[in-house]
Motif scaffolding. Sequence first.
Motif, short mmCIF file in Angstrom:
data_model
loop_
_atom_site.label_atom_id
_atom_site.label_comp_id
_atom_site.label_asym_id
_atom_site.label_seq_id
_atom_site.Cartn_x
_atom_site.Cartn_y
_atom_site.Cartn_z
N SER A 25 0.60 -1.19 0.02
CA SER A 25 -0.09 -0.32 0.10
C SER A 25 0.74 1.62 -0.34
CB SER A 25 -0.72 -0.17 1.53
OG SER A 25 -1.47 -1.01 1.17
N TYR A 26 2.16 1.61 -0.30
CA TYR A 26 3.03 2.19 0.35
C TYR A 26 3.47 2.80 -0.74
CZ TYR A 26 6.58 5.49 0.92
OH TYR A 26 7.58 6.82 1.54
N PRO A 27 3.17 4.97 -0.88
CA PRO A 27 2.30 5.26 -2.72
C PRO A 27 4.23 5.33 -2.85
CG PRO A 27 2.73 6.94 -0.23
CD PRO A 27 2.64 4.92 0.25
N TRP A 28 4.71 4.70 -3.69
CA TRP A 28 6.13 4.61 -4.13
C TRP A 28 6.27 5.59 -5.08
CZ3 TRP A 28 8.90 1.89 -0.86
CH2 TRP A 28 8.05 0.71 -0.67
N GLN A 29 5.22 6.19 -5.84
CA GLN A 29 5.66 7.21 -6.30
C GLN A 29 6.15 8.32 -5.49
OE1 GLN A 29 2.48 6.09 -5.87
NE2 GLN A 29 1.05 7.37 -5.51
N ILE A 30 5.58 8.70 -4.76
CA ILE A 30 6.29 10.16 -3.60
C ILE A 30 7.51 9.22 -2.79
CG2 ILE A 30 4.38 11.15 -3.77
CD1 ILE A 30 3.74 10.35 -0.80
N VAL A 31 8.05 8.41 -3.09
CA VAL A 31 8.96 7.69 -2.07
C VAL A 31 10.19 9.26 -2.01
CG1 VAL A 31 10.52 5.99 -3.26
CG2 VAL A 31 10.23 5.61 -0.80
N GLY A 32 10.69 9.66 -3.12
CA GLY A 32 11.54 10.01 -3.18
C GLY A 32 11.82 12.11 -3.03
N SER A 33 10.75 12.63 -1.62
CA SER A 33 10.51 13.28 -1.28
C SER A 33 10.10 13.10 -0.08
CB SER A 33 8.99 13.81 -1.79
OG SER A 33 8.07 13.13 -1.65
N ARG A 34 9.32 14.48 0.72
CA ARG A 34 9.48 14.86 2.05
C ARG A 34 8.54 14.05 2.67
NH1 ARG A 34 12.97 14.81 5.38
NH2 ARG A 34 11.52 16.21 6.72
N ALA A 35 7.28 13.88 1.49
CA ALA A 35 6.15 13.32 1.88
C ALA A 35 6.14 11.70 2.08
CB ALA A 35 5.18 13.55 0.45
N GLY A 36 7.21 11.29 1.43
CA GLY A 36 7.63 9.59 1.47
C GLY A 36 7.63 9.59 2.85
N VAL A 37 8.46 10.08 3.44
CA VAL A 37 8.88 9.59 4.99
C VAL A 37 7.26 9.83 5.85
CG1 VAL A 37 10.01 10.49 6.90
CG2 VAL A 37 11.06 10.86 4.88
N ALA A 38 6.85 10.93 5.42
CA ALA A 38 5.50 10.89 6.21
C ALA A 38 4.03 10.20 6.38
CB ALA A 38 4.85 12.64 5.98
N ALA A 39 3.73 9.61 4.69
CA ALA A 39 3.91 8.40 4.46
C ALA A 39 3.68 7.41 5.12
CB ALA A 39 3.15 7.90 3.03
N LEU A 108 20.10 8.58 -1.47
CA LEU A 108 18.50 8.30 -2.21
C LEU A 108 18.31 9.13 -0.47
CD1 LEU A 108 18.64 4.71 -2.89
CD2 LEU A 108 18.81 6.24 -4.78
N SER A 109 16.70 9.06 -1.41
CA SER A 109 15.92 9.88 -0.22
C SER A 109 15.93 9.00 1.06
CB SER A 109 14.44 10.29 -0.51
OG SER A 109 13.31 9.33 -0.39
N ALA A 110 15.82 10.13 1.93
CA ALA A 110 15.07 9.51 3.54
C ALA A 110 13.88 8.90 3.21
CB ALA A 110 14.72 10.38 4.28
N ALA A 111 13.40 8.67 2.61
CA ALA A 111 11.29 7.86 2.18
C ALA A 111 12.13 6.00 1.92
CB ALA A 111 11.02 8.51 1.82
N VAL A 112 13.56 6.45 1.07
CA VAL A 112 14.09 5.11 0.93
C VAL A 112 14.68 4.71 1.87
CG1 VAL A 112 15.87 4.30 -0.84
CG2 VAL A 112 14.21 5.62 -1.56
N HIS A 113 15.49 4.51 2.71
CA HIS A 113 16.56 5.04 3.51
C HIS A 113 15.46 4.54 5.04
CE1 HIS A 113 20.42 6.21 3.13
NE2 HIS A 113 19.83 7.22 2.22
N LEU A 114 14.50 4.84 4.45
CA LEU A 114 13.64 4.35 5.94
C LEU A 114 12.87 2.99 5.78
CD1 LEU A 114 12.07 4.94 8.51
CD2 LEU A 114 9.92 6.06 7.40
N ASN A 115 12.34 3.04 4.23
CA ASN A 115 11.62 1.48 3.44
C ASN A 115 12.13 0.45 3.68
OD1 ASN A 115 8.95 2.20 3.09
ND2 ASN A 115 9.42 3.67 1.97
N LEU A 116 13.71 1.07 3.11
CA LEU A 116 15.01 -0.11 3.15
C LEU A 116 15.67 -0.43 4.28
CD1 LEU A 116 16.45 -1.71 0.97
CD2 LEU A 116 18.99 0.23 1.54
N LEU A 117 15.18 0.22 5.74
CA LEU A 117 15.68 -0.21 7.29
C LEU A 117 14.75 -1.30 7.47
CD1 LEU A 117 17.79 0.13 9.21
CD2 LEU A 117 16.53 2.64 10.17
#
Length: 140
Positions: A25-39, A108-117
């Motif tokens: 369900s994660y909105p992968w299209q915004i993973v590169g933005s700050r909104a990706g971390v909030a999601a 890579l973006s913070a959201a990518v780091h977070l999801n990878l972690l």
Amino acid sequence: MSFNEKIHWAAFVAIVSAFGWYFLSYPWQIVGSRAGVAAAADMLLPVTVIIIGAMSLTAAFFAIRAPKEAHLKDDERERTIHMRGTHLAYYPLVLGVWANLFAIFYQLSAAVHLNLLIATVVVAELVRVGSQLYFYRRGY
């Protein structure tokens, strides 16, 4: 089936269900933005509630049904099963750490780091619990 094995089955199903929903369900299209971390932060709350709720209800249910079994100390077999499962989970954890390091070097973006972690921890935990279930069934 021992009390610990029942709890491990509940953990395995809860983790697969909750994080399966998260990653699908994660909105992968915004993973590169700050909104990706909030999601990710917004989606981790229900994941946490689902896992804690499922584990608490399962433990309470089986403890009420068999209180003596719930209070038994782990025997040598169960300690060996836990040790082997933890040992096997170490390897995907190390690979995930290396993947995170490469993600840092490639900026890579913070959201990518977070999801990878999160994926690293989830895979390691599924390996741990899954291998322990295998060892319970195999008869170690």
